[in-house]
Design an enzyme around this catalytic site. Structure first.
Site, PDB file in Angstrom:
ATOM      1  N   HIS A 186      32.523   7.368  -9.724  1.00 55.74           N
ATOM      2  CA  HIS A 186      32.852   7.587 -11.248  1.00 55.74           C
ATOM      3  C   HIS A 186      31.629   8.024 -12.096  1.00 55.74           C
ATOM      4  CE1 HIS A 186      35.934   4.189 -10.361  1.00 55.74           C
ATOM      5  NE2 HIS A 186      36.599   5.277 -10.594  1.00 55.74           N
ATOM      6  N   GLU A 246      39.602   1.285  -5.456  1.00 60.17           N
ATOM      7  CA  GLU A 246      39.258   0.842  -4.301  1.00 60.17           C
ATOM      8  C   GLU A 246      40.201  -0.311  -3.999  1.00 60.17           C
ATOM      9  OE1 GLU A 246      34.955  -0.456  -4.061  1.00 60.17           O
ATOM     10  OE2 GLU A 246      35.687  -2.239  -2.997  1.00 60.17           O
ATOM     11  N   SER A 295      33.160   0.255 -12.489  1.00 61.52           N
ATOM     12  CA  SER A 295      33.224  -1.228 -12.418  1.00 61.52           C
ATOM     13  C   SER A 295      31.549  -1.551 -12.551  1.00 61.52           C
ATOM     14  CB  SER A 295      34.204  -1.469 -11.264  1.00 61.52           C
ATOM     15  OG  SER A 295      34.288  -2.810 -11.388  1.00 61.52           O
ATOM     16  N   ASN A 296      31.015  -1.388 -11.687  1.00 56.01           N
ATOM     17  CA  ASN A 296      29.587  -1.996 -11.365  1.00 56.01           C
ATOM     18  C   ASN A 296      28.823  -1.563 -12.664  1.00 56.01           C
ATOM     19  OD1 ASN A 296      27.261   0.192 -10.419  1.00 56.01           O
ATOM     20  ND2 ASN A 296      29.339   0.849  -9.878  1.00 56.01           N
ATOM     21  N   CYS A 325      32.872   4.493   1.827  1.00 51.46           N
ATOM     22  CA  CYS A 325      31.821   3.717   2.296  1.00 51.46           C
ATOM     23  C   CYS A 325      31.881   2.710   3.225  1.00 51.46           C
ATOM     24  CB  CYS A 325      31.216   3.125   1.004  1.00 51.46           C
ATOM     25  SG  CYS A 325      29.978   2.155   1.306  1.00 51.46           S
ATOM     26  N   CYS A 385      23.655   4.629  -5.300  1.00 51.15           N
ATOM     27  CA  CYS A 385      23.713   3.784  -3.956  1.00 51.15           C
ATOM     28  C   CYS A 385      23.694   4.644  -2.736  1.00 51.15           C
ATOM     29  CB  CYS A 385      24.510   2.781  -4.052  1.00 51.15           C
ATOM     30  SG  CYS A 385      26.150   3.339  -4.209  1.00 51.15           S
TER      31      CYS A 385
HETATM   32  S1  SF4 Z   1      30.269  -0.215  -1.562  1.00 51.58           S
HETATM   33 FE1  SF4 Z   1      30.233   0.981  -3.357  1.00 51.58          FE
HETATM   34  S2  SF4 Z   1      28.483   0.282  -4.409  1.00 51.58           S
HETATM   35 FE2  SF4 Z   1      28.200  -0.438  -2.394  1.00 51.58          FE
HETATM   36  S3  SF4 Z   1      26.955   0.954  -1.084  1.00 51.58           S
HETATM   37 FE3  SF4 Z   1      29.205   1.724  -0.949  1.00 51.58          FE
HETATM   38  S4  SF4 Z   1      29.798   3.064  -2.694  1.00 51.58           S
HETATM   39 FE4  SF4 Z   1      27.964   1.970  -3.194  1.00 51.58          FE
END
Ligand code: SF4
Length: 400
Positions: free
Chosen positions: A96, A188, A319-320, A158, A66
């Site tokens: 991860h 997180e 997790s995702n 992020c 992502c």
């Molecule tokens: S919150 Fe997590 S999954 Fe979403 S863009 Fe940021 S790093 Fe990626």
């Protein structure tokens, strides 16, 4: 100092970085070489499908790295480039994914050691060192400690995760309890709760229903506190701390479930206090990350197709990725969660992680004859890892 004031002072420190150092050109070349794949590009260009012999690959239309992960990895590489001789530490796995973390280790980016009580030992960090905070963030306490040490900090958190923290701070300011949909031990969520005032972490809809039932009908206070041990703030009292609540989430949870939990609390507080009073008891901001949403939507679309089996690629503690696996298991599709192509073989054999269980070995996992294989990967998985998996499937089927 409150967390907001601390964040302001940290952000103005000359030792604190949130952007690259102007090395993006060199770093992009290295990242493309290490993580991108021509095979995956070919499949994308071909409408997310590719046939080779008996195998048809159907790739999810959104998968893999992502934006937040790509950014974190690029910033880590830029940090190495900027400080070639300095000792660089990571507070956690940057993301991860085992291959990315291994590459960083090879670049002499070290992990903060963890003692036998699972506590990080920051005593190894010296003032002249650099510490990288991962994409899913770090706790306020960790940031305070590093700031006091005077070391350089590269914060790759992020922006979607920061958005959740901002919501949590609004709850705290308004004296609302934050109900966080997440796993209370996930890095997180640990970071998120460090920004919260009063909070309670709920794992899923069942746990949310249990809490909502308590709000409406009361119940056994001790049982609730035992059930949620470790998942609430110090001194949390269900009799006084569930009157005003705000909803937040770990960004990688199942989007539909977060929405259901939000609606459930909204309905519950409406029933308890009446529609006119709802705004005084309930706060909700949309903090579901786009990338998680897109990957889950693409997976829902993919599992509608006629697939013989599904391979979900991603770290076992991601997790995702686990949520993507849940989606295909719910559809009763034979589904294999692996973290790298090395889990496949020798021969027609796979070692995979069963949903919420341990590793399991399956012999003859690829059936004979023509097969359609669905493929997706978690937000922290490089395309190259997915390409290696597809290539192994082609190779095994070519010998059958
Ligand atoms: S919150 Fe997590 S999954 Fe979403 S863009 Fe940021 S790093 Fe990626």
């Amino acid at each position: 100092m409150d967390t907001k004031a601390f964040k302001r002072s940290l952000h103005s420190s000359e030792n604190y970085y949130r952007k690259g150092f102007g090395h993006s050109k060199e770093v992009t070349g290295t990242l493309d070489f290490e993580y991108q794949s021509d095979l995956i590009q070919q499949i994308r260009n071909n409408g997310y499908t590719l046939q080779s012999g008996d195998v048809t690959i159907r790739l999810a239309e959104a998968f893999g790295f992502c934006w937040g992960v790509e950014r974190a990895v690029a910033l880590a590489y830029e940090t190495r480039q900027q400080f070639p001789t300095k000792r660089i530490w990571l507070t956690n796995e940057i993301i991860h994914n085992p291959s990315v973390n291994q590459n960083l280790k090879e670049m002499q980016v070290e992990f903060i050691p963890v003692n036998d009580k699972e506590q990080k030992d920051f005593s190894v960090v010296a003032q002249e060192d650099v510490v990288i905070l991962p994409a899913f963030g770090a706790t306020v306490q960790e940031m305070e400690l590093l700031n006091e040490k005077g070391c350089k900090i590269m914060d790759t958190t992020c922006p979607w995760v920061s958005k959740v923290w901002n919501s949590i701070e609004k709850h705290k300011k308004a004296n609302y309890t934050s109900i966080i949909h997440g796993k209370y031990k996930h890095e997180e969520t640990v970071a998120t709760t460090s920004f919260a005032g009063t909070y309670l972490v709920v794992l899923n809809l069942q746990e949310a229903e249990y809490i909502c039932n308590y709000i409406l009908n009361g119940g056994n206070r001790e049982e609730l506190l035992t059930k949620f041990v470790g998942a609430h703030s110090l001194g949390f009292d269900p009799d006084t701390d569930l009157v005003n609540v705000g909803i937040a989430n770990q960004t990688t949870m199942l989007k539909g479930e977060t929405e259901q939990i939000g609606k459930l609390f909204e309905r519950t507080l409406m029933r308890k206090y009446g529609p006119a009073e709802l705004n005084d008891h309930f706060l909700s901001f949309n903090t579901i990350c786009d990338a998680t949403q897109e990957r889950q939507d693409a997976m829902f679309k993919l599992v509608e197709e006629k697939l013989d089996l599904m391979v979900v690629v991603g770290g076992y503690n991601s997790s995702n990725t686990t949520h993507l696996q849940e989606i295909s298991i719910e559809r009763s599709i034979p589904s294999y969660h692996i973290d790298s192509a090395e889990r496949i073989g020798p021969g027609n054999r796979i070692e995979h992680k069963k949903l919420h269980k341990d590793l399991d070995v399956v012999e003859n996992w690829l059936p004979s004859g023509p097969i359609v294989v669905g493929i997706t990967s978690g937000a922290s998985t490089p395309d190259k890892v997915v390409a290696n998996v597809i290539q192994k499937i082609f190779d095994i089927k070519a010998t059958m």
